[in-house]
Design an enzyme around this catalytic site. Structure first.
Site, PDB file in Angstrom:
ATOM      1  N   GLU A 172     -62.341  60.438   1.257  1.00  0.00           N
ATOM      2  CA  GLU A 172     -62.665  59.366   2.211  1.00  0.00           C
ATOM      3  C   GLU A 172     -61.616  59.357   3.314  1.00  0.00           C
ATOM      4  OE1 GLU A 172     -65.473  57.810   1.939  1.00  0.00           O
ATOM      5  OE2 GLU A 172     -65.872  58.825   0.040  1.00  0.00           O
TER       6      GLU A 172
ATOM      7  N   CYS B 101     -59.044  51.326   8.001  1.00  0.00           N
ATOM      8  CA  CYS B 101     -59.958  52.424   8.345  1.00  0.00           C
ATOM      9  C   CYS B 101     -61.218  51.863   8.977  1.00  0.00           C
ATOM     10  CB  CYS B 101     -60.296  53.218   7.096  1.00  0.00           C
ATOM     11  SG  CYS B 101     -60.603  52.133   5.709  1.00  0.00           S
TER      12      CYS B 101
HETATM   13  P1  NAD Z   1     -52.388  60.188   4.916  1.00  0.00           P
HETATM   14  O1  NAD Z   1     -53.504  61.162   5.005  1.00  0.00           O
HETATM   15  O2  NAD Z   1     -51.182  60.447   5.717  1.00  0.00           O
HETATM   16  O3  NAD Z   1     -51.899  60.055   3.406  1.00  0.00           O
HETATM   17  C1  NAD Z   1     -52.811  59.798   2.351  1.00  0.00           C
HETATM   18  C2  NAD Z   1     -52.197  60.297   1.055  1.00  0.00           C
HETATM   19  O4  NAD Z   1     -52.156  61.702   1.104  1.00  0.00           O
HETATM   20  C3  NAD Z   1     -50.778  59.822   0.833  1.00  0.00           C
HETATM   21  O5  NAD Z   1     -50.610  59.542  -0.529  1.00  0.00           O
HETATM   22  C4  NAD Z   1     -49.964  61.040   1.223  1.00  0.00           C
HETATM   23  O6  NAD Z   1     -48.722  61.094   0.605  1.00  0.00           O
HETATM   24  C5  NAD Z   1     -50.855  62.159   0.744  1.00  0.00           C
HETATM   25  N1  NAD Z   1     -50.615  63.440   1.384  1.00  0.00           N
HETATM   26  C6  NAD Z   1     -50.053  63.693   2.585  1.00  0.00           C
HETATM   27  N2  NAD Z   1     -50.001  65.009   2.801  1.00  0.00           N
HETATM   28  C7  NAD Z   1     -50.557  65.599   1.750  1.00  0.00           C
HETATM   29  C8  NAD Z   1     -50.820  66.956   1.405  1.00  0.00           C
HETATM   30  N3  NAD Z   1     -50.495  67.955   2.185  1.00  0.00           N
HETATM   31  N4  NAD Z   1     -51.427  67.212   0.232  1.00  0.00           N
HETATM   32  C9  NAD Z   1     -51.802  66.205  -0.580  1.00  0.00           C
HETATM   33  N5  NAD Z   1     -51.557  64.920  -0.319  1.00  0.00           N
HETATM   34  C10 NAD Z   1     -50.959  64.613   0.846  1.00  0.00           C
HETATM   35  O7  NAD Z   1     -53.026  58.759   5.234  1.00  0.00           O
HETATM   36  P2  NAD Z   1     -52.310  57.347   5.283  1.00  0.00           P
HETATM   37  O8  NAD Z   1     -51.474  57.276   6.509  1.00  0.00           O
HETATM   38  O9  NAD Z   1     -51.682  57.015   3.990  1.00  0.00           O
HETATM   39  O10 NAD Z   1     -53.563  56.377   5.435  1.00  0.00           O
HETATM   40  C11 NAD Z   1     -54.188  56.123   6.634  1.00  0.00           C
HETATM   41  C12 NAD Z   1     -55.449  56.929   6.771  1.00  0.00           C
HETATM   42  O11 NAD Z   1     -56.320  56.657   5.679  1.00  0.00           O
HETATM   43  C13 NAD Z   1     -56.245  56.588   8.003  1.00  0.00           C
HETATM   44  O12 NAD Z   1     -56.752  57.758   8.555  1.00  0.00           O
HETATM   45  C14 NAD Z   1     -57.374  55.732   7.454  1.00  0.00           C
HETATM   46  O13 NAD Z   1     -58.514  55.701   8.275  1.00  0.00           O
HETATM   47  C15 NAD Z   1     -57.620  56.366   6.150  1.00  0.00           C
HETATM   48  N6  NAD Z   1     -58.281  55.460   5.232  1.00  0.00           N
HETATM   49  C16 NAD Z   1     -59.599  55.684   4.933  1.00  0.00           C
HETATM   50  C17 NAD Z   1     -60.267  54.819   4.084  1.00  0.00           C
HETATM   51  C18 NAD Z   1     -61.712  55.045   3.725  1.00  0.00           C
HETATM   52  O14 NAD Z   1     -62.178  54.403   2.791  1.00  0.00           O
HETATM   53  N7  NAD Z   1     -62.429  55.907   4.412  1.00  0.00           N
HETATM   54  C19 NAD Z   1     -59.579  53.741   3.538  1.00  0.00           C
HETATM   55  C20 NAD Z   1     -58.237  53.549   3.858  1.00  0.00           C
HETATM   56  C21 NAD Z   1     -57.589  54.423   4.706  1.00  0.00           C
END
Ligand code: NAD
Length: 963
Positions: A723, A757
């Site tokens: 997501e 989001c």
């Molecule tokens: P992010 O993608 O930076 O991080 C998400 C998670 O992924 C964190 O736990 C992070 O540590 C991990 N991560 C980072 N790099 C990684 C890698 N290379 N391999 C595996 N894991 C890795 O996102 P964020 O800043 O934590 O959250 C914000 C984003 O999430 C926004 O884009 C938002 O729109 C989205 N979001 C989507 C929903 C939905 O339901 N569609 C809900 C909430 C947030």
């Protein structure tokens, strides 16, 4: 009152009531005067509930329609297909003719003027003269739009000052009625002291004038949520006034069972303060909204459900009020023949004089009854609302609804011709329904009602409790690992980055490897454990969260910079996920028949997949991690949770709750660590079967690619639940009601600093609404301060990290090149704040319209038509949420069919999806399209297996169901 007196009251009520009825029945109120177009239409409206709804919806949108074509379109859209006699029927045939617009507007304006006096010295003067003609006094009230900006609040005060002067000019003691919420755009029960202070500050010049001119002022009661605030503010303003013989007033509503206590408390306070205050007793004007809102929020319904209960309460309260008349000046306000007769009879029985009390009625309502009162020795004051048609429309609709509802005494008297004896019968409330059974299925966790002192006190205490824990160390706890942590993270408060919240030990690759090994080993037993055991653990976790909800929310205020309400909602959502997925897991468990196939038994069941890597974002720190992890756990997978760095402390709290609830430690592990290191390791691990990820598009896409590659030793396909982000649009149509659209857009775009989001980051304004919309939106935004959300006065806080702030500031520079910076707010220097910014002149190809910024930055795009607005909205790689504000049914229908996003919201804000009611998740580059909190979500955490057995034996086929 003694029993004989009590018994003597009923005949007196009937005697007075019959006289009043006879006097009043001599003439009809103007609305019910059956002559002319309005009479013919009213007859139909009274007979046809659907026409009544359609007509009121049409009148509601009318003020927004500024050209003949729009009036014609809406008139047809709402009223075509309804049987409309006479002129209105002929008007429908006129089509897009200016005559239609003119005739319809003129007719509605004439109706409006029955209830609403034009706000001009001459109109007010003649209304006062008309009332004076039959001995009635007046109280004046300026009605209007919702107050969303400081400028609008200023305008209100100016209007009241004019009313005061005009009333004075008529040579009588002026009398005003006002709502405190009209004095500030932030009249918020979460911040009672600040709200009261803001309202009183703006009231001060008016109050000085009121006291100086010996005018009376009554504070109106509003929605239930505001009641404690209104009562406190009223007492404060009276306490602050040294003019002891000035008579301030407050309205109380009989439909609230609490009003008896409020009245008693008010009398106690007045007696102690040696003040006399007026109490206007009304039945209550917001019944429908109170019931709907309470049911939506799952709060106790604050009003009586049975109208007869309210009527009975009104009589009890009248008596209390009369008995307290040494300190409370009774004002009996209403149009109900029985209630008024009761008050008149009681006053007579108590030997009250004309000066002891008064009756109030609304301008234009039951005018014959008002005139009939002249025959009684009682003071009558008429509540006169003033304003123009556009801004008075909500008021007009309320009055029309009141007049035409089947329970309306006016309708019963003048349209339905009900027998006066029935109208004068004592209210007889129905007995309460026998014990309602609790529905066995899922219900959302109620949000906290912060209008209650106790809820706010508890939150303050929880914040203090959390503060007492600051600086703690959060050790790694992976069973079987003795390797040193790979590092540590100092968690800070984004509102005050100098403040350390705690130190979190970080996992490295060795810890991640051991965590996966633990999970692999634990999986078979967990898979084979009865589903009831897993559900029991999840429900126990929900229970623990519920008892610790304030503390969990308080942590989010400090660690993620959420305001109180947002933090509370996140905890409620986490509880919802645990409960909802438990229910769904029970539904999906065990063998089920596929289809009937004679001679064969075909059975299927869902199986858990194995080790699940749960990779979560920080913005819903408890809800999303809980949602994904509990989905994995209740379906029988082992969860290795990798939270986002800025949410590590909340993740620790969740982990300890899950263990306390009974999930075995190797089944439910927490692995805080760097995303690229620990997250990457899990994604590539050959023994991880399932990855549940929520986060950014960049990370999500990279992760999908990695998960698609076969790692050495891997002998399965990885399932990825992914997501991602959004670039969500709200379309505001030309006919939208800005009173509604502006606050909803504001909270969708700037709530939690745009870091949801689901947040709105593109605002598409159709045609001429553009300028009005952004002007009001910017001013409304300007009324909201930014600051540490620990202080409930701050609706908006910081963004999550320094990097997030720097990224947003870079986009603000890009925005300045691509469009015009229409508005920018002010934010504190210390902390990771981004000034809220609104850019106009943005075009669909601009970066500001295409890229997710995740900050309080809103791009406004113009569209010439609704059709074009839809095209712009859909021109995005993302498809998560969307919204439309329109009053034209065909535009709403077009959006419903073609605005293809995961969650589309019509005429409401686009954030705050509720588990089960609004399953959440997008398509395109926003996600998989299988939504969290919906009935199909858990299936992604399982695989399906089928067993077919031939049950035929030498030609004998067991009958179906016997296999
Ligand atoms: P992010 O993608 O930076 O991080 C998400 C998670 O992924 C964190 O736990 C992070 O540590 C991990 N991560 C980072 N790099 C990684 C890698 N290379 N391999 C595996 N894991 C890795 O996102 P964020 O800043 O934590 O959250 C914000 C984003 O999430 C926004 O884009 C938002 O729109 C989205 N979001 C989507 C929903 C939905 O339901 N569609 C809900 C909430 C947030």
């Amino acid at each position: 009152m003694s029993e004989p007196q009590e018994r003597a009251l009923e005949p007196l009520i009937r005697d007075i009531g019959s006289r009043l009825y006879r006097e009043a029945a001599r003439s009809r109120p103007a609305l019910f005067d059956a002559r002319g177009v309005r009479g013919a239409l009213l007859e139909r409206v009274l007979a046809d509930g659907k026409l009544r709804t359609a007509l009121f919806q049409f009148i509601d949108v009318l003020p927004q329609l500024d050209h003949a074509g729009a009036v014609a379109d809406h008139f047809k859209a709402y009223l075509d297909g309804h049987p409309l006699a006479g002129v209105w029927g002929r008007l429908l045939k006129l089509g897009n003719h200016p005559a239609l617009a003119w005739a319809v507007k003129a007719s509605v304006a004439r109706t409006a003027r029955l209830f609403l006096v034009e706000e001009s010295p001459s109109a007010v003067k003649s209304a006062l003269a008309e009332l004076g003609g039959f001995g009635a006094a007046a109280t004046l009230d300026a009605v209007g739009e919702a107050v969303l900006t400081e400028r609008e609040a200023d305008a209100y005060v100016a209007r009241y000052l004019s009313l005061l002067r005009w009333h004075q000019a008529a040579g009588v003691a002026p009398h005003l009625s006002l709502k405190l919420s009209a004095l500030t755009p932030r009249f918020d029960p979460l911040d009672p002291a600040g709200s009261s202070e803001r309202a009183r500050r703006r009231l001060a010049p008016l109050l000085a004038e009121v006291v100086r001119s010996r005018a009376a002022l009554t504070i109106d009661m509003e929605h239930y949520e505001l009641k404690p605030l209104v009562l406190d503010a009223f007492r404060e303003l009276v306490d602050a006034c040294s003019e002891r013989d000035w008579l301030p007033g407050i309205a109380l509503q009989a439909y609230l069972p609490e009003t008896g206590d409020d009245l008693a408390e008010l009398a106690r306070w007045a007696r102690a303060a040696r003040r006399r205050v007026a109490v206007r007793l009304v039945k209550g004007a917001y019944w429908d909204t109170e019931v709907a809102l309470a049911r939506q929020r799952r709060w106790p319904v604050p009003v009586y459900i049975d109208k007869a209960d309210t009527d009975a309460a009104y009589e009890r309260l009248t008596r209390i009020l009369f008995d307290s008349r040494d300190v409370l000046y009774p004002v009996i306000a209403g149009h109900n023949l029985r209630s008024l007769s009761h008050a008149l009879a009681l006053a007579r029985q108590l030997g009250m004089t004309r000066e002891d009390w008064e009756i109030q009625m609304l301008y234009g309502m039951a005018a014959p009854l008002q005139r009939a009162l002249a025959a009684f020795d009682v003071q009558l004051r008429v509540y006169v609302p003033t304003g123009d048609l556009v801004i008075g429309i909500a008021y007009l609709i309320r009055r029309l609804l009141e007049n035409t509802a089947s329970t309306s005494i006016l309708r019963q008297t003048y349209a339905d011709g009900e027998d006066p004896d029935a109208l004068l019968a004592a209210p007889a409330p129905a007995p309460p329904p026998a014990g309602m059974k609790q529905a066995p299925h899922f219900a959302n966790t109620p949000l906290t009602d912060f209008s209650r002192d106790r809820a706010r006190d508890r939150f303050h205490q929880a914040l203090a409790g959390v503060r007492a824990q600051l600086g703690a160390r959060y050790p790694l706890a992976i069973p079987g690992v003795d390797a040193m942590p790979a590092g540590e993270q100092t968690a800070v408060n984004p509102a005050r980055p100098g403040e350390t919240l705690g130190v979190v030990e970080l996992a490295g690759v060795a810890h991640a490897a051991q965590a996966v090994a633990n999970a692999v080993q634990a999986f078979p037993a967990w898979r084979d454990a009865p589903v009831e055991r897993r559900i029991e653990c999840a429900l126990r976790a929900a229970g623990i969260m519920l008892t610790r909800r304030v503390e969990l929310a308080a942590w989010q205020v400090l660690e993620q910079g959420k305001n109180w309400r947002e933090a509370d909602a996140d905890v409620a959502e986490a509880i919802d996920f645990l409960r909802y997925y438990s229910e769904q897991a029970a539904r999906l468990a065990g063998w089920r028949a596929t289809s009937s196939f004679p001679g064969e038994e075909n059975l299927a069941r869902f199986e858990p997949r194995g080790v699940a890597a749960i990779i979560a974002p920080w913005n819903f720190p408890l809800a999303i991690l809980t949602g994904m992890a509990s989905a994995a756990l209740v379906t029988g997978n082992c969860a290795v949770m990798k939270p986002a760095g800025p949410a590590n402390i909340v993740a620790h709290k969740l982990h300890s709750i899950l263990l306390e609830a009974g999930f075995p430690p190797p089944v439910c592990q927490l692995l805080p660590g760097r995303g690229g290191v620990v997250g990457g390791f899990l994604v590539n691990h050959p023994q991880v079967q399932l990855i549940a990820f929520t986060g950014s598009r960049e990370v999500g896409l990279a992760l999908l690619e990695q998960a698609g590659r076969l790692a050495p030793g891997q002998s399965h396909l990885k399932q990825v639940v992914c997501e991602m982000g959004g670039k969500n649009a709200i379309i505001v149509d030309e006919d939208a009601d800005l009173d509604d659209a502006v606050p909803h857009v504001l909270h969708s775009a700037f709530g939690y600093q745009g870091q949801k989001c689901s947040a709105c980051s593109r605002l598409i304004a159709v045609g001429r609404v553009h300028d009005r919309l952004i002007e009001r939106l910017a001013q409304a935004l300007d009324a909201h301060p930014y600051g540490p959300p620990e202080d409930p006065r701050n609706v908006f806080g910081p963004v999550i990290t320094r990097e997030a702030r720097d990224k947003a500031l870079r986009y603000i520079e890009i925005g300045k090149r691509e469009g015009q910076l229409y508005y920018q707010g002010k934010v504190p220097q210390d902390g990771y704040y981004v000034p809220p910014s609104i850019f106009t002149g943005i075009r669909p190809q601009h970066r500001l319209a295409r890229e997710e910024i995740f900050a309080p930055v809103l791009a406004v795009l113009g569209a010439e038509s609704f059709e074009q607005a839809l095209e712009i909205a859909l021109d995005s790689d993302y498809a998560l949420t969307g919204g439309v504000f329109s009053r034209l049914p065909q535009h709403l229908a077009a959006a419903r069919e073609r605005f293809r996003v995961g969650d589309l919201y019509l005429n409401r804000r686009i954030t705050g999806a509720l588990v089960a009611a609004q399953p959440f998740g997008g398509v395109r580059l926003s996600g998989t399209g299988v939504q969290a909190g919906g009935p199909d979500y858990l299936k992604q955490f399982m695989w399906n297996r089928v067993v077919s057995e031939n049950v035929m034996r030498h030609g004998f086929v067991p009958p179906a169901g016997m296999e």
